[in-house]
Design an enzyme around this catalytic site. Structure first.
Site, PDB file in Angstrom:
ATOM      1  N   ASP A 355      54.259  32.062  47.893  1.00 39.27           N
ATOM      2  CA  ASP A 355      53.696  32.524  49.296  1.00 39.27           C
ATOM      3  C   ASP A 355      54.586  33.359  49.950  1.00 39.27           C
ATOM      4  O   ASP A 355      55.832  33.453  49.452  1.00 39.27           O
ATOM      5  CB  ASP A 355      53.335  31.187  49.898  1.00 39.27           C
ATOM      6  CG  ASP A 355      54.638  30.318  50.081  1.00 39.27           C
ATOM      7  OD1 ASP A 355      55.302  30.208  48.903  1.00 39.27           O
ATOM      8  OD2 ASP A 355      54.893  29.727  50.993  1.00 39.27           O
ATOM      9  N   GLU A 356      54.464  34.205  50.930  1.00 36.85           N
ATOM     10  CA  GLU A 356      55.070  34.763  51.853  1.00 36.85           C
ATOM     11  C   GLU A 356      56.228  35.704  51.010  1.00 36.85           C
ATOM     12  O   GLU A 356      57.356  35.514  51.655  1.00 36.85           O
ATOM     13  CB  GLU A 356      55.657  33.823  52.966  1.00 36.85           C
ATOM     14  CG  GLU A 356      54.681  33.215  53.454  1.00 36.85           C
ATOM     15  CD  GLU A 356      55.265  31.970  54.518  1.00 36.85           C
ATOM     16  OE1 GLU A 356      54.719  32.117  55.986  1.00 36.85           O
ATOM     17  OE2 GLU A 356      56.081  31.277  54.114  1.00 36.85           O
ATOM     18  N   SER A 357      55.950  36.131  50.017  1.00 39.31           N
ATOM     19  CA  SER A 357      56.965  36.975  49.444  1.00 39.31           C
ATOM     20  C   SER A 357      56.958  38.632  50.108  1.00 39.31           C
ATOM     21  O   SER A 357      56.901  39.305  49.299  1.00 39.31           O
ATOM     22  CB  SER A 357      56.840  37.177  48.028  1.00 39.31           C
ATOM     23  OG  SER A 357      57.129  35.892  47.144  1.00 39.31           O
TER      24      SER A 357
END
Ligand code: ACM
Length: 543
Positions: A355-357
């Protein structure tokens, strides 16, 4: 305190002669007839004159039939378990350990070839395909309690129902006054979803082994069967990896706000796995990557593209870190971590985050996730990833965890992957209840009890139907939560509601009847020592 990057992503349950015949119901019966007690009935007996259909059972069983009598546990009561199953014996002991401190009845555990004589509790296995792996049938008569299931896990789940059929004070750890009566009837019950989980973020603030065991006990009471541990994030690496020791000695040395952090040794982790297994709960370890990796990047310079170790991080922003996706050492690192984790994880799943890379270009993110999927498979496990992993080419064995983006969940289903439903707007237990809540965040939503309860996993995302869904999970992120008291305040009482969303068929779920059950259940939460949020939406009973 809220994260700007997250905001961007989400702006988005004998005495009495009852006149009526057996009542069968699929939803909670109205608390109507109090019955006509005979003149021989004592005051305390009248107080417990409840029908099985009026017990505040959570999650609500598939079917409850009341026969309007009472069974009473006495000092002659024992738990009899069918001979030949050590697992059943352990479950019997678990039940005795639950009942003895408060009742003081000294209930023992015996093995037997056949149903015991009257006055006892009988746990047995029986072929009953309709009950599946975790279903059970609980039959309570004036003469005894019989709990049968296809599998030991079903007996364990049924014990949680039996527990809730006793007075709330059974949950207390000091001896309480009786009588210990259970209303009679039959409950047949099985889960709607195979996967019913909770997630605990031990990375932002570290929670020790005893805290995690308490959380395991609490989720077990609501028939959950998975605990996902978020073991690594920017602020801390919490699991010993022997081939990369600085991950914990350095990467585990702090937490949000700069406290001392901590980590689990492999022996401690294995102890947690065993503790969970005894409660028929699977531990799912998560190492988030390629983003959310600052603790690793601070521990080993070679994991950074510029070979420079990052500073340890104690804030709560997200999306600023990434493993160097183009370096081979990165994949050697992941292979080592996955190999060590897989070796101490008997469950089928490893969660690899994803997530949220935000600082990993998509052209690098996609081959990275594909490669991580291969590494997890090579070590005999199935990968779970947050919904963004759907950008890659998912294997049919992979599971996507929906938290933010419906299109990703739909795409995962189209790719043939199963989906775990954790919508942040409903299932994130760290979201504040309303604008007055002091703990938690609200970047996804304020989530009052009704909102956390009123949703259907099978209709939440168009294109993602019940057949695509492995189950439901309630994550709790700990940016603002530093101890169990705070954690419990945010998790309870929403967690029992989510557990019902995951276990009970939609046909028996209804907020108006649920809130009445929950109101009565408050006394049980208190007896369990749970620090819960007393929402004004619910009338909490005094007892
Ligand atoms: C998440 O809340 N970033 C999965």
């Amino acid at each position: 305190m809220q994260s700007t990057l997250r905001t961007q992503v989400l702006k988005a349950v004998a005495i009495v002669a009852m006149a009526s015949a057996a009542v069968s119901c699929r939803t909670q019966a109205p608390a109507s007839s109090t019955g006509t007690s005979t003149s021989t009935t004592s005051a305390s007996e009248r107080l417990t004159n409840e029908r099985l259909t009026e017990q505040s059972l959570i999650p609500m069983p598939v079917s409850v039939t009341a026969t309007n009598n009472l069974f009473e546990l006495t000092s002659n009561t024992d738990i009899y378990v069918q001979d030949g199953s050590p697992e059943l014996r352990n479950i019997g002991q678990y039940l005795a350990n639950l009942l003895n401190p408060s009742t003081g009845l000294g209930i023992g555990v015996q093995t037997t070839q056949r149903a015991p004589k009257q006055g006892n509790i009988y746990l047995a296995l029986r072929n009953d395909a309709a009950l599946g792996d975790e279903g059970y049938e609980l039959t309570i008569t004036r003469d005894g309690v019989q709990l049968v299931a296809n599998k030991p896990a079903g007996v364990f789940r049924g014990i949680q129902t039996l527990r809730q059929s006793l007075p709330a004070r059974v949950e207390m750890t000091s001896q309480q006054a009786g009588p210990w009566q259970i209303p009679t009837g039959t409950i047949r019950d099985y889960p709607t979803y195979e996967y019913r989980g909770a997630m605990l973020d031990v990375a932002r603030h570290f929670f020790g082994v005893e805290d995690v065991k308490r959380y395991i006990d609490l989720i077990a009471a609501y028939k959950m069967n998975a605990l996902h541990l978020h073991l690594a994030d920017d602020q801390g690496w919490r699991i010993e990896i022997k081939s990369w020791p600085r991950l914990t000695t350095h990467g585990g040395s702090t937490q949000v706000g700069g406290g001392k952090g901590g980590f689990y040794t492999q022996e401690q982790y294995k102890d947690l796995v065993r503790y969970a297994q005894e409660r028929y709960i699977t531990i799912i370890p998560e190492i988030d990557m390629p983003g959310h990796t600052n603790a690793a990047l601070a521990s080993y310079p070679e994991l950074n593209c510029d070979n420079k170790a990052r500073e340890l991080y104690t804030g709560i922003e997200v999306g600023f870190s990434t493993l160097c996706t183009e370096k081979e050492i990165t994949y050697k690192f992941i292979d080592d971590v996955v190999r060590e984790l897989a070796a101490m994880t008997p469950g089928p799943f490893l969660h690899m985050g994803g997530d949220e890379s935000h600082v990993t270009p998509m052209k690098d993110y996609i081959p990275f996730i594909n490669r991580v999927q291969d590494i997890v498979e090579k070590h005999g496990k199935r990968m779970i990833g947050w919904d963004e992993v759907t950008n890659a080419k998912l294997k049919p064995s992979t599971v996507a965890q929906f938290w933010a983006k419906a299109d990703y969940a739909k795409s995962a289903a189209q790719q043939g992957a199963k989906v775990i439903m954790s919508p942040a707007t409903k299932a994130y237990l760290d979201m504040q209840y309303d604008s007055t809540t002091k703990l938690g965040l609200h970047w996804a939503a304020y989530i009052e009890l009704d909102s956390a309860y009123i949703w259907d996993p099978a209709t939440m995302v168009p294109g993602v139907t019940k057949a695509h869904i492995l189950g439901v999970e309630a994550p709790i992120w700990t940016e603002t939560l530093t101890n169990m008291e705070q954690l419990e305040y945010m998790a309870f009482p929403r967690l029992p509601g989510i557990a019902e969303v995951a276990w009970s068929p939609s046909t028996v779920r209804d907020w108006n009847t649920y809130k009445v059950r929950l109101g009565k259940h408050g006394a049980r939460l208190k007896a369990m020592g749970i620090n819960y949020y007393p929402s004004k939406l619910v009338q909490w009973s005094e007892q």
